[in-house]
Design a protein around this motif. Structure first.
Motif, PDB file in Angstrom:
ATOM      1  N   TYR A  39      39.093  50.517  49.059  1.00  0.00           N
ATOM      2  CA  TYR A  39      39.093  49.293  48.269  1.00  0.00           C
ATOM      3  C   TYR A  39      38.109  49.451  47.114  1.00  0.00           C
ATOM      4  O   TYR A  39      37.121  50.182  47.204  1.00  0.00           O
ATOM      5  CB  TYR A  39      38.673  48.083  49.108  1.00  0.00           C
ATOM      6  CG  TYR A  39      39.560  47.822  50.302  1.00  0.00           C
ATOM      7  CD1 TYR A  39      40.750  47.117  50.172  1.00  0.00           C
ATOM      8  CD2 TYR A  39      39.200  48.277  51.569  1.00  0.00           C
ATOM      9  CE1 TYR A  39      41.575  46.871  51.262  1.00  0.00           C
ATOM     10  CE2 TYR A  39      40.014  48.040  52.670  1.00  0.00           C
ATOM     11  CZ  TYR A  39      41.191  47.340  52.517  1.00  0.00           C
ATOM     12  OH  TYR A  39      41.994  47.112  53.596  1.00  0.00           O
ATOM     13  N   THR A  40      38.374  48.739  46.031  1.00  0.00           N
ATOM     14  CA  THR A  40      37.461  48.737  44.901  1.00  0.00           C
ATOM     15  C   THR A  40      37.322  47.320  44.366  1.00  0.00           C
ATOM     16  O   THR A  40      38.206  46.482  44.571  1.00  0.00           O
ATOM     17  CB  THR A  40      37.948  49.662  43.771  1.00  0.00           C
ATOM     18  OG1 THR A  40      36.964  49.701  42.727  1.00  0.00           O
ATOM     19  CG2 THR A  40      39.271  49.183  43.198  1.00  0.00           C
ATOM     20  N   MET A  41      36.211  47.041  43.716  1.00  0.00           N
ATOM     21  CA  MET A  41      36.004  45.725  43.121  1.00  0.00           C
ATOM     22  C   MET A  41      34.918  45.793  42.068  1.00  0.00           C
ATOM     23  O   MET A  41      34.071  46.699  42.065  1.00  0.00           O
ATOM     24  CB  MET A  41      35.613  44.701  44.188  1.00  0.00           C
ATOM     25  CG  MET A  41      34.267  44.946  44.821  1.00  0.00           C
ATOM     26  SD  MET A  41      33.824  43.665  46.019  1.00  0.00           S
ATOM     27  CE  MET A  41      33.682  42.248  44.934  1.00  0.00           C
ATOM     28  N   ASP A  42      34.976  44.856  41.131  1.00  0.00           N
ATOM     29  CA  ASP A  42      33.897  44.695  40.160  1.00  0.00           C
ATOM     30  C   ASP A  42      32.736  44.000  40.845  1.00  0.00           C
ATOM     31  O   ASP A  42      32.931  43.116  41.676  1.00  0.00           O
ATOM     32  CB  ASP A  42      34.367  43.873  38.959  1.00  0.00           C
ATOM     33  CG  ASP A  42      35.409  44.601  38.127  1.00  0.00           C
ATOM     34  OD1 ASP A  42      35.359  45.842  38.087  1.00  0.00           O
ATOM     35  OD2 ASP A  42      36.270  43.931  37.537  1.00  0.00           O
ATOM     36  N   LEU A  43      31.522  44.377  40.484  1.00  0.00           N
ATOM     37  CA  LEU A  43      30.344  43.778  41.100  1.00  0.00           C
ATOM     38  C   LEU A  43      29.939  42.476  40.444  1.00  0.00           C
ATOM     39  O   LEU A  43      29.331  41.623  41.065  1.00  0.00           O
ATOM     40  CB  LEU A  43      29.161  44.753  41.024  1.00  0.00           C
ATOM     41  CG  LEU A  43      29.348  46.087  41.745  1.00  0.00           C
ATOM     42  CD1 LEU A  43      28.118  46.950  41.552  1.00  0.00           C
ATOM     43  CD2 LEU A  43      29.606  45.851  43.212  1.00  0.00           C
ATOM     44  N   LYS A  44      30.276  42.310  39.186  1.00  0.00           N
ATOM     45  CA  LYS A  44      29.777  41.154  38.439  1.00  0.00           C
ATOM     46  C   LYS A  44      30.442  39.882  38.918  1.00  0.00           C
ATOM     47  O   LYS A  44      31.654  39.806  39.062  1.00  0.00           O
ATOM     48  CB  LYS A  44      30.018  41.329  36.939  1.00  0.00           C
ATOM     49  CG  LYS A  44      29.359  40.242  36.088  1.00  0.00           C
ATOM     50  CD  LYS A  44      29.545  40.541  34.609  1.00  0.00           C
ATOM     51  CE  LYS A  44      28.876  39.478  33.755  1.00  0.00           C
ATOM     52  NZ  LYS A  44      29.049  39.729  32.315  1.00  0.00           N
ATOM     53  N   ASN A  45      29.620  38.858  39.166  1.00  0.00           N
ATOM     54  CA  ASN A  45      30.112  37.543  39.552  1.00  0.00           C
ATOM     55  C   ASN A  45      30.224  36.682  38.303  1.00  0.00           C
ATOM     56  O   ASN A  45      29.235  36.373  37.668  1.00  0.00           O
ATOM     57  CB  ASN A  45      29.154  36.901  40.558  1.00  0.00           C
ATOM     58  CG  ASN A  45      29.692  35.594  41.113  1.00  0.00           C
ATOM     59  OD1 ASN A  45      30.646  35.037  40.603  1.00  0.00           O
ATOM     60  ND2 ASN A  45      29.061  35.118  42.166  1.00  0.00           N
ATOM     61  N   ASP A  46      31.451  36.323  37.958  1.00  0.00           N
ATOM     62  CA  ASP A  46      31.655  35.557  36.726  1.00  0.00           C
ATOM     63  C   ASP A  46      31.488  34.054  36.908  1.00  0.00           C
ATOM     64  O   ASP A  46      31.453  33.309  35.941  1.00  0.00           O
ATOM     65  CB  ASP A  46      33.068  35.822  36.176  1.00  0.00           C
ATOM     66  CG  ASP A  46      33.244  37.269  35.742  1.00  0.00           C
ATOM     67  OD1 ASP A  46      32.261  37.850  35.247  1.00  0.00           O
ATOM     68  OD2 ASP A  46      34.355  37.815  35.900  1.00  0.00           O
ATOM     69  N   SER A  47      31.388  33.625  38.168  1.00  0.00           N
ATOM     70  CA  SER A  47      31.331  32.172  38.399  1.00  0.00           C
ATOM     71  C   SER A  47      30.006  31.584  37.963  1.00  0.00           C
ATOM     72  O   SER A  47      29.938  30.524  37.384  1.00  0.00           O
ATOM     73  CB  SER A  47      31.562  31.872  39.882  1.00  0.00           C
ATOM     74  OG  SER A  47      30.510  32.391  40.668  1.00  0.00           O
ATOM     75  N   GLY A  48      28.900  32.275  38.308  1.00  0.00           N
ATOM     76  CA  GLY A  48      27.585  31.838  37.869  1.00  0.00           C
ATOM     77  C   GLY A  48      27.043  30.635  38.586  1.00  0.00           C
ATOM     78  O   GLY A  48      25.914  30.239  38.380  1.00  0.00           O
ATOM     79  N   SER A  49      27.864  29.958  39.418  1.00  0.00           N
ATOM     80  CA  SER A  49      27.383  28.785  40.121  1.00  0.00           C
ATOM     81  C   SER A  49      28.150  28.642  41.423  1.00  0.00           C
ATOM     82  O   SER A  49      29.171  29.266  41.640  1.00  0.00           O
ATOM     83  CB  SER A  49      27.555  27.525  39.263  1.00  0.00           C
ATOM     84  OG  SER A  49      28.923  27.298  39.022  1.00  0.00           O
ATOM     85  N   SER A  50      27.659  27.791  42.282  1.00  0.00           N
ATOM     86  CA  SER A  50      28.336  27.551  43.555  1.00  0.00           C
ATOM     87  C   SER A  50      28.111  26.112  43.967  1.00  0.00           C
ATOM     88  O   SER A  50      27.031  25.569  43.824  1.00  0.00           O
ATOM     89  CB  SER A  50      27.797  28.515  44.623  1.00  0.00           C
ATOM     90  OG  SER A  50      28.428  28.294  45.858  1.00  0.00           O
ATOM     91  N   SER A  51      29.184  25.485  44.471  1.00  0.00           N
ATOM     92  CA  SER A  51      29.071  24.099  44.903  1.00  0.00           C
ATOM     93  C   SER A  51      28.655  24.044  46.352  1.00  0.00           C
ATOM     94  O   SER A  51      28.653  25.044  47.063  1.00  0.00           O
ATOM     95  CB  SER A  51      30.419  23.400  44.700  1.00  0.00           C
ATOM     96  OG  SER A  51      31.419  24.055  45.454  1.00  0.00           O
TER      97      SER A  51
END
Length: 232
Positions: free
Chosen positions: A91-103
């Motif tokens: 499996y592969t994935m980008d590490l960067k989280n684009d959401s920047g927030s969480s509810s």
């Protein structure tokens, strides 16, 4: 094996605090060895977890005995992660989280007052609750680990920026206290699912080829992450 890969990935996300910004200039090169048990897989044997670190790259190997080997490759310079389960599944994935927030409410992180010695370091327990995919997690942390180990730890587990911001905030509370994890106990469905403890660390030169994902594996996108750091 896919269930195991998902669970190990959730553990990595929880430990992936935004400490990267604190240790971005780390030049640690060497190996960190952990001991891991996985009751969730019906396996109480101790397995070796080797984390190799060289600058912005890390490679992790978990010997699963009859189940094969779990490996992961992280390159912070390219924001890419690769996970290999068994001989052919990847499996592969980008590490960067684009959401920047969480509810939702903040995670609950509290000291329990319990202490023990791990790999010669005095450690104290903090209980972390409120994560998806895990009921609760005991983080055994110590203020006594040497600078080299602290940098190596944060360069390996601090590589992933996709952790839920609430998880980052909780783990940062420990980092701000000068505490570094040397042990983890995770519970799922009311039972111990995984336990790991630091064994040793060693500074040594490592070959660049160690950090290159296998060329004979076709990597698939990692299954979609949930909004709170869990997996669907």
């Amino acid at each position: 094996m896919k269930q195991l890969a998902r669970f190990l990935f959730v553990i990595a996300l929880v430990l992936a605090a935004p400490a990267l910004k604190l240790y971005a200039q780390s030049t640690f090169e060497g190996t960190i060895t952990w001991s891991m048990t996985l009751p969730m897989m019906g396996d109480d044997e101790k397995h070796s977890m080797i984390v190799n670190v060289k600058g912005d790259k890390s490679e992790t190997e978990v010997d699963m005995g009859a189940m094969g080997t779990f490996k992961s490759y992280v390159d912070k310079a390219t924001n890419k992660s690769y996970i290999v389960v068994g001989p052919k599944m990847g499996y592969t994935m980008d590490l960067k989280n684009d959401s920047g927030s969480s509810s939702g409410p903040a995670l609950d992180l509290k000291p329990t007052g319990k202490t023990k010695t791990i790999a010669g370091y005095a450690a104290q327990e903090y209980l972390l609750k409120g994560m998806e995919g895990i009921d609760q997690m005991s983080l055994w942390v110590s203020p006594d680990v040497p600078k080299e180990l602290r940098e190596g730890f944060h360069n390996s587990f601090g590589s992933n920026q996709r952790a839920d911001p609430k998880q980052n905030q909780a783990i940062n509370q420990l980092i701000d206290k000068g505490l570094t994890p040397v042990g983890v106990d995770a519970q799922k469905d009311g039972e111990l699912a995984m336990s790991m403890e630091l064994v040793k660390f060693e500074k040594k030169p490592l070959d660049d080829a160690l950090f290159v994902p296998p060329a004979d594996i076709k990597f698939q996108p990692m299954p979609q992450m949930g909004g709170h750091g869990g997996m669907n």
